[in-house]
Each structure stands twice: as C-alpha cells, then as structure tokens.
Design an enzyme around this catalytic site. Structure first.
Site: not given
Ligand code: G3P
Length: 215
Positions: A82-84
């Site tokens: 998950i890219k945050i």
C-alpha cells in the site's frame, strides 16, 4: 539491489519481466490514470505477471479513507504493497497497517526528516523522489545518501526505494550508496543496456563471422 518497474502499463511490465530482471512494480495515480483501466482489474492483471511487491497507491487523504482503501487493495493479493503519501494522516495509517502486517510504501518523500518519520512508523519502503528534486535544483542523490546513512545508523528495517529515476546514473549512484530498491521507468530500463561499443563490437563480430563462413 532490487529492480522494480515504475509503470502501470501491462505491456511494459510483461516485457521487463521477460528479461528476468524484474523484482516488483510500482504504480501511482498518474500512471494508472494514463492507462484508462479499472484500477483493481489492472492490479489483478499485474499480480499475474510479476511475483513480487506491487505498489498500489491510495487516493484518500484522511485516516479512515486511506485505511479503508488500503484494506481493500491489500485484499486483492498478498503481494500488494500500500502506497501512502507522506502526510501526518498517512504516517498514522502506516503505523496501523504495520501492526496488521500489511506492507507499505511511503511516497512523495523529499527530505531526510520525512524518511525518519516513515521508518519510525514501520514503513516497509520509503520512496524518495530523486528526479523531482533535481528538477528544482536540489540534489536527489544527496538525499539518498542521507537516508541510507541514517537508516544504517539506527538499523531501521525500512527499505530505501529510489523513485522518480530519470536516467541510468540515478540507478548506478543509488547502487553505489547501497539503496535497497530502484523503481525504474521502462524507457530507463532500455537505456541501461545501451553502450555504443557493444553495438560496434557486435557488428564487427558478426561481420567477421559472415566473411569467414562465405569462404
Ligand atoms: O511513482 C513515483 C515516481 O517514481 C514518479 O516519478 O518521473 O513522475 O517524478 P516522476
């Protein structure tokens, strides 16, 4: 050093994967938008091609929204990371996801202080953007050097994923500094092969071979 490809284009992913040098994929909302496909269907396609970490970015900016998106994306496949974005709410989400053993890639990192925050929150990867720093007359590679040193000083487990790579030297310098991962656009992967002496040398070998075998 791990090689990821920075694209959402399935043909580029397939081509790089066929070279046998690909360890993973990173996408971002701009790259996904360019493909004009349904995001989840696209991710389902990508995970079938590459058996490695595939970064998928959230587009909410509040804690609840990012967390919900993260859980939905993580449910698609165990390889989804998950890219945050590196904002206060984002760092809170990284901490929560790290407690749930969901892998994270903290993106839009432009300073060493931001990279320290990501490591402290338990991010799996930090993505400093070297090309975009170079674009505004700051040294992207100086930032990589700082982050690698800081993470080594404290034994942080967060991996340094060099992003916004624009040319082969970004990759070579990252490797010399000991960065863990480089995410490379397809056009730059092609450039990694290029050397005029390789082309000249190959042409000569093949011509000499043909001359001898005509006799
Ligand atoms: O995906 C993040 C990063 O690699 C984007 O690169 O070329 O848009 O600065 P760029």
């Amino acid at each position: 050093m791990k090689f990821f490809i920075d694209t959402a284009n399935i043909d580029e992913i397939k081509e790089a994967s066929s070279m046998g040098i690909l360890d993973g994929v990173t996408t971002n909302p701009s790259l996904v938008a360019k493909e004009g496909k349904n995001f989840k269907e696209l991710l389902e396609e990508i995970v079938k091609v590459v058996d490695g970490p595939i970064s998928a970015e959230v587009v909410s900016t509040d804690y609840e929204g990012m967390l919900k998106e993260a859980e939905e994306l993580a449910a698609i496949h165990p390889n989804i990371v998950i890219k945050i974005p590196l904002i206060p709410e984002g760092i809170k989400v990284v901490k929560t996801l790290s407690g749930k053993n969901i892998k994270t890639n903290v993106t839009l990192c432009f300073s060493a202080s931001q990279a320290i925050l990501a490591a402290k929150a338990g991010a799996t990867y930090i993505s400093p953007f070297v090309g975009r720093l170079d674009d505004i007359s700051h040294s992207g590679m100086d930032l990589i050097e700082q982050i690698v040193q800081i993470y080594n000083n404290y034994g942080y487990q967060t991996q340094v994923l060099v992003a916004s790579i624009r040319h082969p030297l970004h990759l070579v310098e990252s490797a010399m500094m000991g960065a863990d991962v480089a995410t490379i656009p397809f056009s730059v992967i092609q450039k990694l092969f290029s050397h005029p002496l390789t082309d000249i040398g190959l042409e000569k070998f093949l011509n000499d071979w043909k001359k001898q075998n005509k006799k």
